[in-house]
Scaffold this active site. Structure first.
Site, mmCIF file in Angstrom:
data_model
loop_
_atom_site.group_PDB
_atom_site.id
_atom_site.type_symbol
_atom_site.label_atom_id
_atom_site.label_comp_id
_atom_site.label_asym_id
_atom_site.label_seq_id
_atom_site.Cartn_x
_atom_site.Cartn_y
_atom_site.Cartn_z
ATOM 1 N N GLU A 392 41.551 43.158 44.019
ATOM 2 C CA GLU A 392 40.375 43.685 43.317
ATOM 3 C C GLU A 392 40.273 45.204 43.443
ATOM 4 O O GLU A 392 39.789 45.873 42.525
ATOM 5 C CB GLU A 392 39.107 43.010 43.833
ATOM 6 C CG GLU A 392 39.051 41.506 43.599
ATOM 7 C CD GLU A 392 39.216 41.093 42.146
ATOM 8 O OE1 GLU A 392 38.985 41.927 41.243
ATOM 9 O OE2 GLU A 392 39.592 39.930 41.900
ATOM 10 N N HIS A 398 42.203 51.366 39.169
ATOM 11 C CA HIS A 398 42.621 51.496 37.765
ATOM 12 C C HIS A 398 41.435 51.966 36.921
ATOM 13 O O HIS A 398 41.544 52.924 36.139
ATOM 14 C CB HIS A 398 43.141 50.144 37.274
ATOM 15 C CG HIS A 398 43.846 50.199 35.961
ATOM 16 N ND1 HIS A 398 44.411 49.078 35.367
ATOM 17 C CD2 HIS A 398 44.085 51.217 35.086
ATOM 18 C CE1 HIS A 398 44.970 49.414 34.218
ATOM 19 N NE2 HIS A 398 44.769 50.701 34.014
#
Length: 601
Positions: A392, A398
């Site tokens: 996660e 990202h």
């Protein structure tokens, strides 16, 4: 499993273990004021109707207003949805989510003229707009991407009607969430000593990882008996979900919902179909894994409640969350200090909601918000939980890098690339853990976990993708997805994927009822393609160092500035080729070889 016998109330969770929703809005009242501000934008947006073709400045002004509205809406959504997920039974936040969705449907209807009007602008006139209004260049990428779908855009009146139907279209997913996370309860599972263990979607996997086979069996039967009692309700929801996908696909002149979904992210349908074909060609490796698990567990019959427990059980130990964070931090050293400084910021600034509490949404996710992402965990102290943290936080970084380096209109990467960053983190964590140990038993334990990642992320998710493709085809043919039909096909796929050494029973045949990803619109195949890409990228990073890291960071920072296939090519992997999947399957076979050798010594 003894540490998971009770589920705390939300009020009992330590402040430092909760996420910082106040970074979005300091209070519910501030959220209410912002929602009111957003709702007032409707009339201004409507005033642009029929005027987008007038000039570059007019088009820019409208697109900038839409961008600002979407940015505010994103923060509003993250606040009410994150608060609702803290305790899905909380009616206050349920109502806030509902009111937010109502405002968004109105705004969507108010801007329904946008796409038809932009599509009607000639190429020559649009190019002149860029010349007369240089600021419009900010939206060139998004305008180009929108106009590639010209054949599937309807008239302004028809677009407005479809937009108004948006709230109804989301009903199956919303109802399923309330049903599965808030309303559905399960009987306690007794262990070998007769001690009860609470069963929920959050605790189920921890129960299944236990060395106590009686507990595993009882937890398995508790969960699937619970879903089985409502299988007709669950089937009705899935049928409604697929029916609404069919309706919108046909309305937009797509042959199928499958093609409509993948076209939305500019991914060829061949990538999806080739994945299924590649896994079918390697299904013998999955059957070999099942046989190995049955042999090493010393069982006459292997059941689905035996697929999560570690093969080297006495190596298993509870991992405190602080230790898990440090290990993940250490394992990501190959990605460089700039990457790890952001990771550390996330750990120290309450990006994460750590532990399960009563009513909390099950599973784990990362929501890419501004000023920072929000990560939901249900951390249980297992090795799998540690890998979930790495996974996660891959998503989170990202999102953080794309949001910080791209304009909002270019920041949202599409789902095809979403699973690459998360699974690459897992691959690096596994390499780190394997590199730290020379103990054969511990190495076997870790390789077992690596094998289970392949099983769960490539084989299992591809099976889900094949099931989802089948559902779409059934609905396209005018058939109703009944519970019996769903159970029959799901059983067949389990028999195909797991092979003759696995007992496929009535309980696992209803597993489809507990998979929320079937409401995500052809999402799950990207777990498998993303994992394959991550395996290839992680090896390039470990092999080449800084040049590969620089390419990878550029990929993470790229948002949606390029089509997803090209973004990945820039990082060094070509998903139009079978090579990434084949490479992953080759590694899976090598891990099986090493596991067999280690367990014989």
């Amino acid at each position: 499993m003894s540490h998971n016998t009770a589920i705390k109330k939300r009020s009992e969770i330590a402040f430092e273990d909760t996420w910082a929703t106040e970074d979005l809005f300091p209070s519910d009242q501030a959220w209410e004021e912002a929602l009111e501000e957003l709702s007032k934008i409707e009339s201004t947006l409507t005033s642009y109707c029929g005027r987008l073709n007038e000039s570059g400045q007019m088009l820019y002004d409208f697109l900038k207003l839409v961008e600002d509205s979407n940015t505010l809406a994103h923060s509003l959504a993250n606040y009410c949805m994150r608060k609702s997920d803290e305790d899905t039974r909380n009616s206050t936040y349920q109502a806030m989510v509902g009111r937010f969705m109502s405002v968004m449907v109105k705004l969507s209807a108010a801007t329904s003229f946008e796409t038809p009007e932009i599509m009607a602008i000639s190429d020559e006139r649009l190019e002149s707009f860029y010349v007369t209004c240089p600021a419009l260049e900010r939206y060139r990428r998004s305008l180009t991407d929108m106009r590639r779908m010209k054949d599937h855009v309807l008239s302004a009146a028809e677009e407005k009607l479809l937009a108004a139907a948006g709230e109804m279209a989301s009903a199956p997913d919303n109802i399923y969430g309330m049903f599965a996370d808030a309303d559905l309860t399960f009987a306690d599972a007794l262990d070998a000593l007769g001690k009860p263990h609470a069963v929920s979607q959050g605790t189920f996997i921890s129960c299944e990882e236990s060395a106590d086979r009686i507990l595993r069996k009882n937890a398995y039967e508790s969960l699937y008996t619970g879903f089985g009692k409502f299988k007709n309700t669950a089937a009705g929801l899935l049928n409604a979900q697929n029916s609404q996908l069919k309706f919108f696909a046909e309305a937009r002149k797509y042959p199928t919902a499958f093609e409509a979904s993948l076209d939305g992210t500019n991914v060829p349908t061949s990538v999806y179909l080739n994945l299924i074909d590649a896994i079918h060609a390697n299904i013998d490796k999955m059957h070999r894994y099942v046989r190995l698990r049955k042999k090493l567990l010393g069982l006459d019959e292997l059941h689905f409640y035996d697929v999560y427990t570690p093969l080297v059980a006495d190596v298993d130990k509870k991992i405190p969350f602080e230790q898990a964070k440090q290990t993940v931090y250490d394992s990501l050293a190959p990605l460089g200090e700039a990457y790890r400084s952001i990771l550390k910021q996330g750990f120290e600034s309450r990006w994460i909601d750590v532990y399960q509490n009563e009513g909390k949404r099950s599973g784990a996710y990362s929501a890419g918000a501004r000023p920072h992402p929000f990560v939901l965990l249900n951390y249980t102290g297992t090795l799998d939980s540690q890998f979930t943290l790495a996974h996660e936080m891959g998503h989170a970084l990202h999102s953080y890098l794309s949001n910080s380096r791209q304009n909002p209109v270019d920041a949202n990467y599409v789902i095809f690339v979403a699973e690459v960053a998360s699974t690459l983190n897992e691959a690096l964590l596994m390499e780190h853990l394997l590199g730290k140990t020379t103990d054969k038993k511990e190495r076997a334990y870790l390789i077992n976990h690596f094998l289970d990642q392949f099983k769960g992320t490539i084989f299992r998710q591809t099976m889900f993708a094949e099931f989802e493709l089948w559902m779409g085809r059934m609905v396209a043919e005018g058939k109703t997805l009944t519970a019996d039909l769903l159970c029959q096909e799901y059983r067949r796929l389990n028999e195909l994927y797991y092979g003759p050494d696995m007992i496929v029973d009535d309980h696992i045949a209803v597993e489809w009822a507990r998979i929320p990803h079937f409401y995500y619109n052809y999402y799950v195949f990207q777990y498998a393609t993303g994992y394959s890409a991550a395996i290839a990228l992680s090896r390039r990073i470990l092999r080449e160092g800084k040049p590969a890291v620089d390419d990878y960071i550029n990929f993470l920072s790229g948002g949606c500035t390029k089509c997803p296939v090209d973004l990945l090519k820039g990082a060094g992997v070509d998903m139009t080729s079978p090579e990434p999947v084949d490479e992953a399957m080759k590694l899976f076979g090598q891990l099986l070889d090493e596991m067999e050798k280690l367990m014989e010594e």
